[in-house]
Design a protein around this motif. Sequence first.
Motif, PDB file in Angstrom:
ATOM      1  N   ASP A 194       0.836  -1.208   0.000  1.00  0.00           N
ATOM      2  CA  ASP A 194       0.000   0.000   0.000  1.00  0.00           C
ATOM      3  C   ASP A 194       0.863   1.247   0.000  1.00  0.00           C
ATOM      4  O   ASP A 194       0.542   2.243  -0.667  1.00  0.00           O
ATOM      5  CB  ASP A 194      -0.924  -0.002   1.217  1.00  0.00           C
ATOM      6  CG  ASP A 194      -2.137  -0.904   1.040  1.00  0.00           C
ATOM      7  OD1 ASP A 194      -2.339  -1.404  -0.082  1.00  0.00           O
ATOM      8  OD2 ASP A 194      -2.872  -1.113   2.019  1.00  0.00           O
ATOM      9  N   TRP A 205      -7.087   4.075  -5.138  1.00  0.00           N
ATOM     10  CA  TRP A 205      -7.625   2.831  -5.688  1.00  0.00           C
ATOM     11  C   TRP A 205      -8.843   2.387  -4.885  1.00  0.00           C
ATOM     12  O   TRP A 205      -9.116   2.906  -3.799  1.00  0.00           O
ATOM     13  CB  TRP A 205      -6.569   1.727  -5.661  1.00  0.00           C
ATOM     14  CG  TRP A 205      -6.017   1.437  -4.282  1.00  0.00           C
ATOM     15  CD1 TRP A 205      -6.553   0.605  -3.343  1.00  0.00           C
ATOM     16  CD2 TRP A 205      -4.848   2.003  -3.698  1.00  0.00           C
ATOM     17  NE1 TRP A 205      -5.781   0.602  -2.209  1.00  0.00           N
ATOM     18  CE2 TRP A 205      -4.722   1.450  -2.394  1.00  0.00           C
ATOM     19  CE3 TRP A 205      -3.879   2.906  -4.138  1.00  0.00           C
ATOM     20  CZ2 TRP A 205      -3.673   1.786  -1.535  1.00  0.00           C
ATOM     21  CZ3 TRP A 205      -2.846   3.242  -3.284  1.00  0.00           C
ATOM     22  CH2 TRP A 205      -2.747   2.684  -1.995  1.00  0.00           C
ATOM     23  N   GLU A 206      -9.552   1.434  -5.453  1.00  0.00           N
ATOM     24  CA  GLU A 206     -10.694   0.830  -4.775  1.00  0.00           C
ATOM     25  C   GLU A 206     -10.230  -0.477  -4.139  1.00  0.00           C
ATOM     26  O   GLU A 206      -9.725  -1.357  -4.824  1.00  0.00           O
ATOM     27  CB  GLU A 206     -11.822   0.549  -5.766  1.00  0.00           C
ATOM     28  CG  GLU A 206     -13.005  -0.197  -5.154  1.00  0.00           C
ATOM     29  CD  GLU A 206     -13.966  -0.752  -6.187  1.00  0.00           C
ATOM     30  OE1 GLU A 206     -14.972  -1.374  -5.772  1.00  0.00           O
ATOM     31  OE2 GLU A 206     -13.709  -0.592  -7.398  1.00  0.00           O
ATOM     32  N   THR A 207     -10.423  -0.600  -2.831  1.00  0.00           N
ATOM     33  CA  THR A 207     -10.054  -1.822  -2.140  1.00  0.00           C
ATOM     34  C   THR A 207     -11.267  -2.745  -2.064  1.00  0.00           C
ATOM     35  O   THR A 207     -12.233  -2.465  -1.353  1.00  0.00           O
ATOM     36  CB  THR A 207      -9.544  -1.522  -0.718  1.00  0.00           C
ATOM     37  OG1 THR A 207      -8.397  -0.669  -0.795  1.00  0.00           O
ATOM     38  CG2 THR A 207      -9.156  -2.810   0.002  1.00  0.00           C
ATOM     39  N   SER A 210      -8.324  -6.990   0.833  1.00  0.00           N
ATOM     40  CA  SER A 210      -6.972  -6.505   1.151  1.00  0.00           C
ATOM     41  C   SER A 210      -5.977  -6.866   0.056  1.00  0.00           C
ATOM     42  O   SER A 210      -4.989  -6.159  -0.158  1.00  0.00           O
ATOM     43  CB  SER A 210      -6.500  -7.086   2.484  1.00  0.00           C
ATOM     44  OG  SER A 210      -6.485  -8.510   2.432  1.00  0.00           O
ATOM     45  N   ARG A 213      -7.039  -4.810  -5.233  1.00  0.00           N
ATOM     46  CA  ARG A 213      -7.139  -3.353  -5.322  1.00  0.00           C
ATOM     47  C   ARG A 213      -7.277  -2.951  -6.782  1.00  0.00           C
ATOM     48  O   ARG A 213      -6.422  -3.275  -7.592  1.00  0.00           O
ATOM     49  CB  ARG A 213      -5.885  -2.703  -4.709  1.00  0.00           C
ATOM     50  CG  ARG A 213      -5.698  -3.011  -3.224  1.00  0.00           C
ATOM     51  CD  ARG A 213      -4.281  -2.705  -2.758  1.00  0.00           C
ATOM     52  NE  ARG A 213      -3.317  -3.624  -3.354  1.00  0.00           N
ATOM     53  CZ  ARG A 213      -1.996  -3.511  -3.239  1.00  0.00           C
ATOM     54  NH1 ARG A 213      -1.476  -2.501  -2.542  1.00  0.00           N
ATOM     55  NH2 ARG A 213      -1.196  -4.372  -3.813  1.00  0.00           N
TER      56      ARG A 213
END
Length: 220
Positions: A194, A205-207, A210, A213
């Motif tokens: 990350d 970004w869109e998670t 975990s 992404r």
Amino acid sequence: MTLSIGSIAPDFTAETTQGPISFHEWIGDGWAILFSHPKAFTPVCTTELGYMAGLGEEFAKRGTKIAGLSVDANDDNTRWLPDIEEVSGNHVDYPIISDSELKVAKLYNMLEADSGDSAAGRTAANNATVRTVYIIGPDKKIRAMLLYPMSTGRNFDEVLRLLDSVQLTERKGVATPVNWKPGEDCIIPPSVSDEDAKAKYPGGWETVKSYLRRIPQPQD
């Protein structure tokens, strides 16, 4: 020698419908698609070579040369060209490699070493395993391999999509999800933390998970 993704595509010299080539020299500093066929004057392959000819400009836009390989003499492959154009409406302007001594097919693990040394008398059924597509990078390493039975025509739109994905992921350090098409969202590889992703993808970004992404496709 067993070939896999990451292997150096074996070099060879051969006659083609456009004259002799040395494969690595012919590739030059660009990309290449090598797709093989069990025999000239076979129905499925006739449709394939013609369709591939129609995609020539698309591959050229991507800096990619295309070459067919047929386990036949060069004269047979040359006589085959008018049929391909008549059936498809596309002129074949890429080389078809003659492999009448079966050397290239063996070199690329498509035929066994004890398969003989001549195409004479062989049928498409004898050469059924000669149905592979290789995507080869500028460093001459194999990036992808697709194997088909001789009864199933290959989807060369998928080969083009695969090439787009391979070139994008190498250029931008991303991955592509299922059924991805150019312009759609991509994935940040798990190998990128990350912290590193914040610097590399400042837009965020869109998670989803975990380990999953999503980001818009990076632009050049």
